[in-house]
Design a protein around this motif. Structure first.
Motif, PDB file in Angstrom:
ATOM      1  N   GLN A 185       3.515   6.110  -2.890  1.00 21.90           N
ATOM      2  CA  GLN A 185       4.143   6.980  -3.086  1.00 21.90           C
ATOM      3  C   GLN A 185       4.129   6.576  -4.538  1.00 21.90           C
ATOM      4  N   SER A 195      -3.495  11.203   8.903  1.00 20.04           N
ATOM      5  CA  SER A 195      -3.929  12.334   9.909  1.00 20.04           C
ATOM      6  C   SER A 195      -3.730  12.244  10.991  1.00 20.04           C
ATOM      7  N   ASN A 198       2.606  10.793  11.905  1.00 18.18           N
ATOM      8  CA  ASN A 198       2.103  11.399  11.129  1.00 18.18           C
ATOM      9  C   ASN A 198       2.524  12.764  11.239  1.00 18.18           C
ATOM     10  N   GLU A 201      10.764  12.141 -12.635  1.00 17.01           N
ATOM     11  CA  GLU A 201       9.375  11.559 -11.231  1.00 17.01           C
ATOM     12  C   GLU A 201       9.836  10.401 -11.907  1.00 17.01           C
ATOM     13  N   GLY A 230      -5.243  13.660  -2.380  1.00 22.13           N
ATOM     14  CA  GLY A 230      -6.021  14.613  -3.189  1.00 22.13           C
ATOM     15  C   GLY A 230      -4.751  15.467  -4.016  1.00 22.13           C
ATOM     16  N   ASP A 241      -2.312  17.756   4.293  1.00 20.46           N
ATOM     17  CA  ASP A 241      -2.919  16.873   4.234  1.00 20.46           C
ATOM     18  C   ASP A 241      -2.259  15.561   3.616  1.00 20.46           C
ATOM     19  N   ARG A 281       1.367  -0.398   0.137  1.00 17.77           N
ATOM     20  CA  ARG A 281       0.027   0.123   0.134  1.00 17.77           C
ATOM     21  C   ARG A 281       1.241   1.349  -0.033  1.00 17.77           C
ATOM     22  N   LEU A 282       1.722   1.268   0.983  1.00 20.86           N
ATOM     23  CA  LEU A 282       2.461   2.264   0.959  1.00 20.86           C
ATOM     24  C   LEU A 282       3.428   2.844  -0.667  1.00 20.86           C
ATOM     25  N   SER A 325      -3.749   8.496  13.775  1.00 19.17           N
ATOM     26  CA  SER A 325      -3.346   7.349  12.770  1.00 19.17           C
ATOM     27  C   SER A 325      -2.796   5.831  13.540  1.00 19.17           C
ATOM     28  N   THR A 373       2.412   9.218  -6.483  1.00 23.30           N
ATOM     29  CA  THR A 373       2.411  10.518  -7.276  1.00 23.30           C
ATOM     30  C   THR A 373       3.278  10.835  -8.083  1.00 23.30           C
ATOM     31  N   ASP A 410       6.985  17.274   0.512  1.00 27.90           N
ATOM     32  CA  ASP A 410       6.091  16.384   1.288  1.00 27.90           C
ATOM     33  C   ASP A 410       6.850  14.910   0.603  1.00 27.90           C
ATOM     34  N   LYS A 453       7.892   1.644   8.782  1.00 31.14           N
ATOM     35  CA  LYS A 453       8.036   3.362   7.806  1.00 31.14           C
ATOM     36  C   LYS A 453       8.260   3.907   9.481  1.00 31.14           C
ATOM     37  N   ASN A 503      -2.695   3.080  10.965  1.00 29.90           N
ATOM     38  CA  ASN A 503      -1.647   2.593   9.885  1.00 29.90           C
ATOM     39  C   ASN A 503      -0.770   3.407  10.430  1.00 29.90           C
TER      40      ASN A 503
HETATM   41  N1  BYC Z   1      -6.070  12.704  -0.100  1.00 32.41           N
HETATM   42  O1  BYC Z   1      -4.075   7.067   8.223  1.00 32.41           O
HETATM   43  P1  BYC Z   1      -4.635   8.053   7.817  1.00 32.41           P
HETATM   44  C1  BYC Z   1       6.268  13.243  -3.116  1.00 32.41           C
HETATM   45  C2  BYC Z   1      -5.880   8.392   3.327  1.00 32.41           C
HETATM   46  S1  BYC Z   1       4.730  12.894  -2.390  1.00 32.41           S
HETATM   47  C3  BYC Z   1      -6.212  11.165  -0.222  1.00 32.41           C
HETATM   48  O2  BYC Z   1      -4.956   9.421   8.040  1.00 32.41           O
HETATM   49  P2  BYC Z   1      -1.797   7.036   6.971  1.00 32.41           P
HETATM   50  C4  BYC Z   1       6.063  13.900  -5.091  1.00 32.41           C
HETATM   51  C5  BYC Z   1      -5.258   7.105   3.607  1.00 32.41           C
HETATM   52  O3  BYC Z   1      -4.279   6.889   1.873  1.00 32.41           O
HETATM   53  C6  BYC Z   1       4.875  11.881  -1.403  1.00 32.41           C
HETATM   54  N2  BYC Z   1      -6.290  10.079   0.640  1.00 32.41           N
HETATM   55  O4  BYC Z   1      -3.048   8.402   6.833  1.00 32.41           O
HETATM   56  C7  BYC Z   1       5.515  15.009  -4.463  1.00 32.41           C
HETATM   57  C8  BYC Z   1      -5.926   6.270   4.304  1.00 32.41           C
HETATM   58  O5  BYC Z   1      -6.765   5.558   3.274  1.00 32.41           O
HETATM   59  P3  BYC Z   1      -6.669   3.566   3.061  1.00 32.41           P
HETATM   60  C9  BYC Z   1       4.396  10.459  -1.006  1.00 32.41           C
HETATM   61  C10 BYC Z   1      -5.247  10.420   1.810  1.00 32.41           C
HETATM   62  O6  BYC Z   1      -1.582   6.057   6.120  1.00 32.41           O
HETATM   63  C11 BYC Z   1       5.658  16.286  -5.848  1.00 32.41           C
HETATM   64  C12 BYC Z   1      -6.899   6.986   5.154  1.00 32.41           C
HETATM   65  O7  BYC Z   1      -6.889   8.145   3.969  1.00 32.41           O
HETATM   66  N3  BYC Z   1       4.455   9.557  -0.569  1.00 32.41           N
HETATM   67  O8  BYC Z   1       6.950  12.035  -3.729  1.00 32.41           O
HETATM   68  O9  BYC Z   1      -1.325   7.124   8.002  1.00 32.41           O
HETATM   69  C13 BYC Z   1       5.476  15.032  -6.909  1.00 32.41           C
HETATM   70  C14 BYC Z   1      -6.363   6.889   6.214  1.00 32.41           C
HETATM   71  O10 BYC Z   1      -4.997   6.853   6.183  1.00 32.41           O
HETATM   72  C15 BYC Z   1      -5.013  11.351   2.634  1.00 32.41           C
HETATM   73  C16 BYC Z   1       3.710   9.022   0.771  1.00 32.41           C
HETATM   74  O11 BYC Z   1       2.668   9.442   0.289  1.00 32.41           O
HETATM   75  C17 BYC Z   1      -4.698  12.624   1.407  1.00 32.41           C
HETATM   76  N4  BYC Z   1      -3.828  13.468   1.142  1.00 32.41           N
HETATM   77  O12 BYC Z   1      -0.804   8.320   5.875  1.00 32.41           O
HETATM   78  C18 BYC Z   1       6.458  13.967  -7.051  1.00 32.41           C
HETATM   79  C19 BYC Z   1       4.493   8.244   0.534  1.00 32.41           C
HETATM   80  N5  BYC Z   1      -3.759  11.585   3.138  1.00 32.41           N
HETATM   81  O13 BYC Z   1      -5.304   3.137   2.757  1.00 32.41           O
HETATM   82  C20 BYC Z   1       6.293  13.062  -5.645  1.00 32.41           C
HETATM   83  C21 BYC Z   1       3.907   7.001   1.294  1.00 32.41           C
HETATM   84  C22 BYC Z   1      -4.446  10.226   3.944  1.00 32.41           C
HETATM   85  O14 BYC Z   1      -7.321   3.218   4.775  1.00 32.41           O
HETATM   86  N6  BYC Z   1       2.079   7.008   1.640  1.00 32.41           N
HETATM   87  N7  BYC Z   1      -5.331   9.693   2.990  1.00 32.41           N
HETATM   88  O15 BYC Z   1      -7.803   3.676   1.719  1.00 32.41           O
HETATM   89  C23 BYC Z   1       1.970   7.139   3.467  1.00 32.41           C
HETATM   90  O16 BYC Z   1       2.915   7.190   4.251  1.00 32.41           O
HETATM   91  C24 BYC Z   1       0.660   7.506   3.399  1.00 32.41           C
HETATM   92  O17 BYC Z   1      -0.418   6.188   2.807  1.00 32.41           O
HETATM   93  C25 BYC Z   1       0.494   8.436   3.620  1.00 32.41           C
HETATM   94  C26 BYC Z   1      -0.969   8.700   4.558  1.00 32.41           C
HETATM   95  C27 BYC Z   1       1.078   9.581   4.711  1.00 32.41           C
HETATM   96  C28 BYC Z   1      -0.024   9.371   2.458  1.00 32.41           C
END
Ligand code: BYC
Length: 473
Positions: free
Chosen positions: A118, A303, A358, A152, A193, A299, A113-114, A306, A121, A215, A318, A308
């Motif tokens: 990632q 949250s 988070n 990217e 988003g 955002d 999922r992570l 969290s 994006t 971010d 993570k 997660n």
């Molecule tokens: N929009 O427990 P929660 C980059 C979802 S940028 C929509 O609050 P969690 C780049 C969340 O997915 C970095 N949905 O948060 C920059 C979860 O959904 P599911 C990108 C959102 O899971 C410029 C639910 O809400 N990398 O590289 O602890 C150009 C509850 O989640 C949003 C990453 O993000 C949102 N804003 O953390 C190119 C790293 N926020 O799964 C590239 C990987 C939350 O229940 N991702 N949700 O359906 C992560 O580490 C985590 O998924 C997040 C969310 C930090 C994004």
């Protein structure tokens, strides 16, 4: 260090040729990527030669090589930072144990999922920026845009490699899906988003590379702490590329502000109408763009509370950005105090630190965002003006977390829903702001020349002279 095989069909430093099955699977994905780039990337510029840097190694000194390349010929590849001998898990319940070279079965879906989030994006941002080339303020900026875009694209490769190499059939399916979701698509949008927001002017591009790529920096730093070593090594190398993207954002905004100040001085006026008439961006407009992209990017941390995040930390999936700076890597019984809505005001709530990871990352991010703002304010002050740019409160205009849909003003004070809606025009870009920005987005492509709304850069890329023909149109 593993040798970098630049001449392979897929350049890599992971000895891809020794794993024929994986190599074939990735070679099978490659044409899909190329088609996606041709369709969804900056396609009108595919035949032009661009002065780009390409990764040719992963060590600090010699990773970049500069030269003229047509974007579809860019050597997108798979590069992992060198393994650290005897690396140990740096946080969570398995603290101190050796890191993993494979994904433990019980954590598979969380990791996937992570990595998918990632990975999603990366192509999203290329899609968002695809039309900007037509309105570039200079060849220098055009080249930087394309540098960001191809990198990217490479970051997408980095995540797809992990999906293919460690997640079997589900991973391959996810890799396909990464090419079928599209930024802003009503039916199949990108996951997060901000990556569905249009970036159709260069001020938005600079805000995006300042705030949203930052971010990226913090998320990659968290993943670079992961116990899953291939993920950590991938993210460590991605961070070196990411630095340039934030440079583009910070210097881009600095140059916009510098030009605004020149116009304010030349016209002797701070009146937005006068500044706009002279073809520049007034500081109020810039502030509203900062407000928009900063709050949207907040955002992206998820949250404040969290489960997660808590599970990811507990399981070594993570960590916190710069985990080594903390003394306690278990963070078990520690409380964390959060600001929460209370009645009509702001209250406090204690939550277990692990659930607040988070927010810990977001706080570090906000501090980092503030540094550029301080530098801009010094520039404004030195020019003799009392105006200050600010970052709005993290409670303002949130769509995710504790403060989601709680109306506040940019200072974070609670206000009524009506007041919030009524005043939003003062706080984020208005239609008139966007129309003005759009009106000055005229393409400038003569070497060394700049559009009238932006000052020239301090120096060229890789010490090139100011008149360098960065893109051969
Ligand atoms: N929009 O427990 P929660 C980059 C979802 S940028 C929509 O609050 P969690 C780049 C969340 O997915 C970095 N949905 O948060 C920059 C979860 O959904 P599911 C990108 C959102 O899971 C410029 C639910 O809400 N990398 O590289 O602890 C150009 C509850 O989640 C949003 C990453 O993000 C949102 N804003 O953390 C190119 C790293 N926020 O799964 C590239 C990987 C939350 O229940 N991702 N949700 O359906 C992560 O580490 C985590 O998924 C997040 C969310 C930090 C994004």
């Amino acid at each position: 260090m593993t040798t970098v095989n630049l001449n392979d069909r897929i350049p890599n430093n992971v000895d891809l040729s020794t794993d024929r099955t994986l190599q074939r699977a990735l070679e099978h994905w490659q044409p899909g990527f190329q088609n996606w780039w041709a369709e969804m990337g900056p396609r009108e510029f595919s035949q032009h030669e661009i002065y780009l840097r390409t990764a040719v190694g992963v060590d600090a000194e010699g990773w970049a090589s500069y030269g003229y390349v047509k974007m579809p010929d860019y050597r997108w590849g798979i590069f992992l930072a060198d393994a650290m001998p005897d690396r140990r898990i740096g946080f969570g319940d398995a603290y101190g144990q050796p890191v993993w070279q494979q994904v433990p079965g019980e954590f598979r879906s969380q990791f996937r999922r992570l990595i998918v989030t990632q990975g999603d994006t990366e192509p999203a941002s290329v899609e968002q920026q695809r039309a900007l080339g037509h309105t570039c303020p200079s060849l220098y900026d055009l080249r930087n845009l394309f540098q960001v875009n191809v990198e990217e694209g490479r970051h997408l490769w980095a995540m797809v490699y992990l999906l293919h190499a460690y997640f079997g059939r589900d991973g391959r399916e996810e890799a396909e899906e990464l090419l079928t979701r599209h930024s802003g698509d009503v039916d199949k949008p990108r996951i997060l988003g901000t990556f569905n927001e249009p970036i159709d002017d260069w001020l938005s591009f600079f805000c995006f590379t300042y705030f949203t790529d930052r971010d990226g920096k913090y998320q990659l730093k968290s993943l670079a702490e992961s116990a899953f070593d291939p993920l950590a090594r991938t993210c460590r190398f991605m961070l070196t590329e990411e630095a340039h993207h934030m440079f583009v954002g910070e210097t881009g905004l600095t140059r916009v502000i510098r030009r605004t100040l020149e116009v304010m001085q030349a016209t002797g006026s701070e009146d937005p109408a006068v500044i706009r008439n002279a073809g520049a961006m007034d500081l109020g407009l810039i502030q509203r763009y900062l407000n928009f992209w900063f709050t949207s990017s907040l955002d992206l941390f998820g949250s404040e509370v969290s489960s997660n995040a808590a599970t990811s930390f507990a399981n070594g999936i993570k960590g916190r950005p710069d985990e080594t700076q903390y003394e306690d890597h278990l963070a078990i019984d520690l409380p964390y105090t959060l600001e929460v809505p209370l009645g009509e005001g702001v209250g406090h709530e204690e939550v277990p630190m692990r659930k607040a990871m988070n927010e810990v990352a977001r706080v570090a991010y906000v501090k980092d965002c503030g540094m550029g703002v301080r530098r801009w304010n010094m520039t404004i002050q030195r020019a003799g003006y009392a105006v200050e740019l600010t970052l709005p409160s993290t409670r303002f205009r949130r769509g995710i977390g504790t403060w989601a849909n709680v109306p506040t003003n940019p200072a974070g004070q609670r206000i009524s829903h009506e007041a919030y809606v009524r005043q939003m025009n003062d706080w984020i870009p208005t239609d008139a702001d966007r129309a003005h920005v759009k009106s000055v987005m005229q393409r400038v492509v003569e070497p060394g020349r700049m559009a009238g709304w932006i000052a020239p850069p301090d120096r060229g890329i890789n010490n090139q002279p100011a008149v360098c023909e960065y893109v051969r149109l």
